[in-house]
Scaffold this motif. Structure first.
Motif, PDB file in Angstrom:
ATOM      1  N   ARG A  86       0.709  -1.148   0.148  1.00 26.46           N
ATOM      2  CA  ARG A  86      -0.046  -0.178   0.018  1.00 26.46           C
ATOM      3  C   ARG A  86       0.619   1.078  -0.073  1.00 26.46           C
ATOM      4  O   ARG A  86       0.646   2.195  -0.662  1.00 26.46           O
ATOM      5  N   ASN A  87       2.028   1.344   0.886  1.00 26.80           N
ATOM      6  CA  ASN A  87       2.840   2.468   0.915  1.00 26.80           C
ATOM      7  C   ASN A  87       3.729   2.563  -0.312  1.00 26.80           C
ATOM      8  O   ASN A  87       3.565   3.720  -0.760  1.00 26.80           O
ATOM      9  N   SER A 122       2.643   1.808  -3.235  1.00 19.58           N
ATOM     10  CA  SER A 122       1.675   2.079  -4.126  1.00 19.58           C
ATOM     11  C   SER A 122       1.220   3.580  -4.251  1.00 19.58           C
ATOM     12  O   SER A 122       1.231   4.324  -5.332  1.00 19.58           O
ATOM     13  N   LEU A 123       1.187   4.129  -2.973  1.00 12.41           N
ATOM     14  CA  LEU A 123       0.952   5.476  -2.689  1.00 12.41           C
ATOM     15  C   LEU A 123       2.102   6.460  -3.071  1.00 12.41           C
ATOM     16  O   LEU A 123       1.846   7.396  -4.004  1.00 12.41           O
ATOM     17  N   GLY A 147      -3.423   2.310  -1.679  1.00 12.34           N
ATOM     18  CA  GLY A 147      -2.417   3.221  -2.150  1.00 12.34           C
ATOM     19  C   GLY A 147      -2.634   4.247  -3.018  1.00 12.34           C
ATOM     20  O   GLY A 147      -2.210   5.544  -3.054  1.00 12.34           O
TER      21      GLY A 147
END
Length: 198
Positions: free
Chosen positions: A39-40, A42-43, A68
């Motif tokens: 998720r991180n 992807s963000l 993300g």
């Protein structure tokens, strides 16, 4: 910066990037399944303007990628990168995990596997009782932990450094039925197939 350095705009579409020859893909890894890290990543990479995020064909991983992306798009106006899932039809180095039984590790091992693992996927610690004393009578205790499978992406760096040849590789093929269900989702844009050429 876009014109002078040739860096594509974070507002350009993945199709435009392909046409212009500057398409960029983040490879999270076909075996990497640590949803918090994914998720991180992807963000951050969405904010950087990546065109595609390649990830494991797993529902929780795909959800983490999309979370993300959406978090990034709430921060700044940025295009939505493609979400690509990776699947295989036979053995492939990208679809494997390291494994070993930490109880088989000799007490005097220097644990080079922990040191070389780039994903911090190997964790060994001494087993203790709830009172803080060791379960067994020796001062050493038994190793517990081992490979954290969601973090392992199968790089294989731990295998040759194990002085006792205790680390094995588990290879797998993504389930075709589960993959076909994932492909029905509207938030998956691309599929990468690792094939043996059959």
């Amino acid at each position: 910066m876009v014109k002078s350095l040739g860096i594509h705009s974070i507002r350009s579409s993945p199709v435009d990037s392909l046409r212009n020859g500057n398409w960029v893909k983040l490879i999270c890894g076909a075996s990497f399944e640590d949803v918090v890290d994914i998720r991180n990543l992807s963000l951050v990479y969405t904010l950087a303007g990546v065109d595609c995020i390649d990830c494991a064909a797993d529902e929780s991983v795909v959800n983490a990628v999309n979370q993300g992306i959406e978090a990034a798009r709430e921060i700044v106006e940025v295009g939505r990168p493609w979400v690509m899932i990776s699947v295989n039809d036979d053995e492939d180095l990208h679809f494997r995990k390291a494994e070993f039984d930490p109880a088989d590790c000799p007490q005097d091992c220097s644990r080079p596997c922990e040191i070389v693992c780039p994903a911090n996927a190997i964790s060994l610690e001494k087993e203790k009782s709830s009172a803080g004393r060791l379960w067994n009578t020796s001062d050493e205790g038994k190793d517990q932990g081992g490979v954290l499978t969601e973090r392992c992406y199968g790089c294989g760096r731990c295998i040759p450094v194990c002085p006792y040849d205790k680390i094995r590789v588990h290879t797998y093929v993504r389930d075709a039925a589960a993959t076909s269900e994932l492909l029905r989702r509207e938030d998956i844009d691309a599929l990468e197939i690792h094939t043996s050429g059959r």
